[in-house]
Design a protein around this motif. Structure first.
Motif: not given
Length: 589
Positions: A342-345, A351-360, A373-380, A407-410
């Motif tokens: 998802l992040a790639m696209h 991507c982040l919604d999926l992360f929340e679901l995964m933790k649930e 997760v960080l890539r998802g934040c980056s692209v969004a 690297g993702c944070m930068v």
DNA sequence: GTAGGGTTAG
């Protein structure tokens, strides 16, 4: 419920409280069975007692999140089997201790298998280890968990040697695999060479060890010299090619495997899908998916994950998500793969919604999950949310961020145009920034045309990794975009002076199941003439549709007049767009 | 009564 436990109950005890469909077996079930066996006096039989013990011990393995109830149950089951041994009315046997060694070898602390090995040696009943003992003990040393170690493996090896078990085929192949897991190829080879005629399994283990060490040529020689090859041997060779990135050879070998009529397994298809993902070979990947459906193969987590990854990397993330949704079991690999796709696209929010679901669902994220997760934040463009996730890695999950995460944070700050924050972030890093972090900053400088900071990032990047051609290319692009041709030239000169070479760019495309590879300026394709005609036609239509090739920044090391021509044939940015716009059309998405 | 080799995410 496992077959062994069911046997214990049904074969010896007609009154069973459990119906065979009730899985997973919990501690409560074991209590019930134990009570039944006691009530009927069955545990007075030494044989049945030890079978019960072994069955309980072997219920425990599995990788569950430490916080989940299943995990606690499994830990308790392991403890329960130890208690059975401690309070046994019968003297311990090698079989009973073997069961515990085996159970621990799959558990969270394989090193504790040694506790039972010692107990075996020190037992007052004069027990001695057998070939099963060493197979389990050696297996416990590998595995890569927190307590596995090559030193422990060498101790197990020495003990097996002293007692004359290394030529047992099971011990032999386990040793090879164990050493290979630690990257100790020489040790694996010494074990391998010890037997004049190793069997199929040991040969396959050695083949895998060679491939994992990157010696794919030797691995292939071994494969070719094998007197007999089964499905697993083929799988090992195909996986070897896939893992070292020789994807076309992986697909070629898969095709020979089929023409030789060797049975294909799910593991074969997983490696083939990895190769397809690498090549962007969507048609081949789809063929594998159809094969799975046609043959009604069960979509295991591994196979499902490989399908999701293949679809995402081949550009069909929608189909990938369809597969993901239908997967019965989803572990952290499956979730991370889907999130990465998802992040790639560019679907950061999803991507982040999926992360929340995964933790649930109680699945524990790993460092790799956080890269997605960080890539998802980056692209969004979700900088603050990204920062929170980054901080939670250590605070909530005890994961120390890797270079990739920094690297993702930068990249995240940089893409959002917050170049100063990106620099401050780099300055505050507790580890030495790697070339990737500076590269992310450099890329942001290109996007936001900040020449001065770009020069600084470039300097730092080259200090970290003097031969990183990416740094030169990025800076050159910054100069090119600001039409500073002198700067472009300087970069080129300094590359020459330092002997830095830019690898020729390469595009790969699959047409009708065949993969074609093109390097910059490469006209060796047998149908080059036709391709050239088509490219010209495409170029003409693009121009008439108002598409102007972006030549100023992409070009590097190519003379001006060749630029547009080369762009049509290749080019990191424009080539991809051309492909997506023209060749991708007509595919079902 | 127990066992070995091959398969997934950045």
């Amino acid at each position: 419920m496992t077959a062994s436990l069911r046997n214990v109950i049904t074969r010896h005890n007609p009154i069973t409280l459990l119906d065979s469909s009730c899985s997973p077996v919990t501690l409560a079930h074991v209590h019930q069975i134990h009570a039944q066996l006691l009530v009927h006096g069955r545990l007075n039989h030494p044989l049945l007692f030890v079978q019960f013990l072994a069955a309980v011990a072997l219920l425990s393995p599995g990788n569950t999140a430490p916080s989940s109830p299943q995990h606690r149950d499994r830990q308790l089951l392991l403890l329960y089997s130890q208690r059975l041994l401690d309070y046994s009315p019968h003297p311990p046997t090698t079989f009973a201790l073997n069961s515990l060694i085996r159970a621990h070898s799959r558990g969270p602390d394989p090193a504790s298998a040694f506790r039972f090995y010692r107990r075996l040696l020190c037992s007052p009943d004069a027990l001695s280890p057998d070939r099963f003992t060493f197979t389990f003990l050696v297996g416990a040393c590998g595995g890569g968990g927190p307590s596995s170690s090559a030193a422990a493996g060498a101790i197990a090896h020495a003990a097996a040697l002293r007692r004359g078990f290394v030529s047992d085929p099971h011990v032999h192949s386990s040793l090879i695999r164990m050493y290979a897991q630690f990257g100790l190829l020489d040790a694996a080879r010494r074990v391998y060479d010890e037997l004049p005629d190793p069997d199929l399994v040991s040969r396959t283990a050695m083949l895998g060890a060679l491939a994992a060490a990157g010696d794919i040529v030797l691995a292939r020689e071994l494969f070719d010299s094998m007197p007999r090859r089964d499905t697993i041997a083929w799988n090992a060779m195909i996986a070897g090619y896939s893992q070292v990135g020789r994807s076309r050879e992986a697909l070629e070998l898969f095709s020979s495997m089929q023409s030789e009529g060797v049975r294909v397994s799910a593991a074969t298809l997983v490696s083939v899908l990895t190769a397809c993902a690498h090549l962007g070979a969507l048609d081949q990947g789809r063929w594998v998916h159809a094969y799975v459906q046609r043959n009604r193969l069960r979509v295991t987590v591994t196979l499902g994950t490989a399908l999701v990854d293949m679809y995402s990397k081949c550009g069909d993330v929608g189909r990938g998500m369809d597969v993901f949704r239908r997967m019965e079991e989803k572990n952290v690999y499956a979730w991370s793969t889907a999130m990465s796709g998802l992040a790639m696209h560019g679907a950061g929010r999803e991507c982040l919604d999926l992360f929340e679901l995964m933790k649930e669902r109680g699945v524990l994220p790993t460092g790799v999950t956080f890269v997605s997760v960080l890539r998802g934040c980056s692209v969004a463009g979700l900088v603050e949310e990204g920062r929170r996730h980054f901080d939670s890695m250590r605070d909530q999950y005890g994961i120390d961020p890797w270079h990739e995460h920094y690297g993702c944070m930068v990249d995240m700050y940089g893409r959002a145009g917050r170049l100063d924050d990106a620099v401050r972030f780099i300055d505050s890093m507790p580890i030495e920034p790697h070339a990737g972090a500076w590269g992310a900053l450099l890329n942001a400088c290109r996007i936001y045309r900040n020449v001065e900071m770009g020069e600084y990032a470039m300097k730092k990047m080259v200090e970290t990794e003097s031969k990183n051609h990416g740094a030169y290319v990025l800076l050159s692009n910054i100069y090119a975009e600001s039409r500073n041709w002198g700067g472009v030239n300087d970069v080129r000169e300094s590359m020459k002076a330092k002997g830095v070479r830019k690898e020729p760019g390469c595009s790969v495309i699959e047409v009708g199941g065949e993969v074609h590879e093109f390097f910059v300026g490469d006209n060796s394709h047998p149908r080059y003439g036709e391709i050239e005609v088509m490219l010209r036609e495409m170029s003409r239509r693009l121009r008439s549709a108002g598409y102007a090739a972006k030549t100023n920044a992409v070009m590097f090391d190519i003379e001006e007049e060749e630029e547009e021509d080369a762009l049509r044939r290749h080019g990191a940015e424009v080539g991809d767009r051309l492909r997506a716009d023209c060749l991708g059309r007509g595919r079902e998405h």
